[in-house]
Scaffold this motif. Structure first.
Motif, mmCIF file in Angstrom:
data_model
loop_
_atom_site.group_PDB
_atom_site.id
_atom_site.type_symbol
_atom_site.label_atom_id
_atom_site.label_comp_id
_atom_site.label_asym_id
_atom_site.label_seq_id
_atom_site.Cartn_x
_atom_site.Cartn_y
_atom_site.Cartn_z
ATOM 1 N N TRP A 22 41.413 46.062 46.018
ATOM 2 C CA TRP A 22 42.817 46.160 45.654
ATOM 3 C C TRP A 22 43.262 47.166 44.849
ATOM 4 O O TRP A 22 42.651 47.873 44.068
ATOM 5 C CB TRP A 22 42.875 44.797 44.681
ATOM 6 C CG TRP A 22 42.722 43.342 45.260
ATOM 7 C CD1 TRP A 22 41.163 43.014 45.435
ATOM 8 C CD2 TRP A 22 43.518 42.425 45.527
ATOM 9 N NE1 TRP A 22 41.476 41.823 45.901
ATOM 10 C CE2 TRP A 22 42.657 41.319 45.943
ATOM 11 C CE3 TRP A 22 44.710 42.042 45.484
ATOM 12 C CZ2 TRP A 22 43.353 40.118 46.457
ATOM 13 C CZ3 TRP A 22 45.296 41.084 45.839
ATOM 14 C CH2 TRP A 22 44.797 40.074 46.553
ATOM 15 N N TYR A 86 48.657 45.113 45.438
ATOM 16 C CA TYR A 86 49.377 43.953 44.726
ATOM 17 C C TYR A 86 50.531 44.445 44.285
ATOM 18 O O TYR A 86 50.477 45.554 43.514
ATOM 19 C CB TYR A 86 48.334 43.227 43.921
ATOM 20 C CG TYR A 86 49.047 42.439 42.911
ATOM 21 C CD1 TYR A 86 49.882 41.347 43.205
ATOM 22 C CD2 TYR A 86 48.729 42.620 41.546
ATOM 23 C CE1 TYR A 86 50.414 40.623 41.938
ATOM 24 C CE2 TYR A 86 49.416 41.598 40.616
ATOM 25 C CZ TYR A 86 50.136 40.711 40.760
ATOM 26 O OH TYR A 86 50.626 39.714 40.023
ATOM 27 N N ALA A 138 53.136 36.246 45.879
ATOM 28 C CA ALA A 138 52.170 35.856 44.775
ATOM 29 C C ALA A 138 52.789 34.680 44.040
ATOM 30 O O ALA A 138 52.991 34.659 42.645
ATOM 31 C CB ALA A 138 51.967 37.031 43.978
#
Length: 353
Positions: A22, A86, A138
């Motif tokens: 990530w 992210y 998210a």
């Protein structure tokens, strides 16, 4: 499903998920909570962090043992050893950052809201589909074990026909918080109100009629809003969100056969109760908690989806994210709230309800 027992959660253990590498765009508060939760409860690897401030990236990397720290989002998007990005920048940079990652062929998980408006969310969905990569919002609440149980309850018709949804979320913020900054798309709607609106639209879909009222704040943002909605078939919903002070953050789903009431806060890990007219009650017990106890579930679910070659998360599809922003757009249109660098909502066609 009988009235004698609730289903059990089908959410697997987070540590069993295939491991992704990530990269984090935006080392702020939610990035810290996400990293803490993921590092404690999963085997996912937080491999890089990026900020437009190199010192912030380095400080975050040092604090959490992240091996790479970049001084621009572009560098992270181009990094060859990153599987998924992210995005947790301020709201009005979500779309831009997501596009950077998508154009570089990266999978993306975008902090809620996925965009400032439905048009930005639709653009992200279109770009992800064209690139053949994974993209999701998210909205961590919907990845929690309790929401898998609730989906089973709704799918089984245990509540009967859903007639009403009530949901609210208010918090207190210190005056220097970005929620008071009009330039950062401030106000409670996209920070807190996303949760009640997401719940309502998840259960009932798009409203056919919506009426919103708002209260301004001296800073120039919206301070409080309430909305009532009516849906096909006559179901109704009531939502409230504000930045004045803490509330129970309660939610209730009323059906013709039973009523589901969340333990507050409804968007966090915790229990709920299903109550029947004859007095029978069924409890779902789940330890209460916050971001540390809950954010890892979305990371694990996303990793499983990506490893399986899926391009969306079933727990929060892109269509569902767009639907929630459609409703938020209509609320803002009625209240006259326009965020920086977006087209005038009165000119938009996508948000007509």
């Amino acid at each position: 499903m009988s009235n004698s027992a609730l289903p059990v959660s089908r959410v697997p253990g987070s540590r069993d998920a295939p491991v992704l590498r990530w990269g984090i765009m935006g080392p702020g508060w939610i990035a810290e909570r996400f990293t803490e939760s993921v590092q404690a409860h999963t085997d996912q690897v937080i491999a890089a962090v990026a900020s437009r401030s190199p010192s912030r990236s380095k400080a975050f990397a040092d604090a959490f043992g992240v091996p790479a720290a970049y001084g621009s989002y572009e560098e992270l998007a181009a990094a060859p050893d990153i599987d998924i990005v992210y995005v947790c920048t301020p709201h009005n940079f979500h779309h831009q950052a997501a596009v950077l990652a998508l154009d570089a062929g990266k999978h993306v998980l975008v902090e809620k809201p996925i965009g400032l408006n439905a048009a930005q969310a639709q653009d992200i969905a279109k770009r992800a589909e064209a690139a053949g990569v994974f993209a999701a919002e998210a909205m961590w609440t919907f990845f929690l074990p309790k929401f898998d149980v609730i989906r089973q309850i709704l799918d089984a018709g245990t509540l009967g026909t859903v007639t009403t949804v009530f949901a609210e979320y208010g918090e207190h913020f210190e005056r220097g918080h970005r929620i008071f900054d009009p330039a950062l798309a401030g106000g409670p709607l996209l920070d807190l109100g996303t949760y009640p609106l997401a719940l309502v639209t998840e259960v009932l879909g798009l409203p056919e009629e919506l009426h919103a009222i708002g209260q301004p704040h001296e800073s120039g943002v919206n301070a409080q809003l309430s909305a009532i909605m009516q849906f096909a078939g006559g179901a109704q919903a009531v939502v409230n969100t504000h930045l004045h002070n803490f509330t129970p953050t309660s939610a209730t789903i009323v059906g013709s056969r039973a009523t589901l009431t969340f333990d507050g806060p409804f968007n966090m890990p915790g229990g709920f109760e299903v109550r029947f007219p004859d007095g029978a009650r069924l409890r779902h017990e789940e330890p209460p908690g916050g971001h540390f106890e809950g954010l890892h579930y979305e990371a694990a679910a996303v990793a499983r989806a990506v490893a399986a070659g899926q391009t969306q998360a079933g727990q929060r599809t892109l269509a569902a994210s767009i639907r929630t922003l459609d409703v938020a757009d209509e609320i803002r249109r009625q209240l006259g709230v326009v965020f920086p660098d977006e087209e005038t909502l009165a000119d938009k066609d996508a948000a007509r309800l």
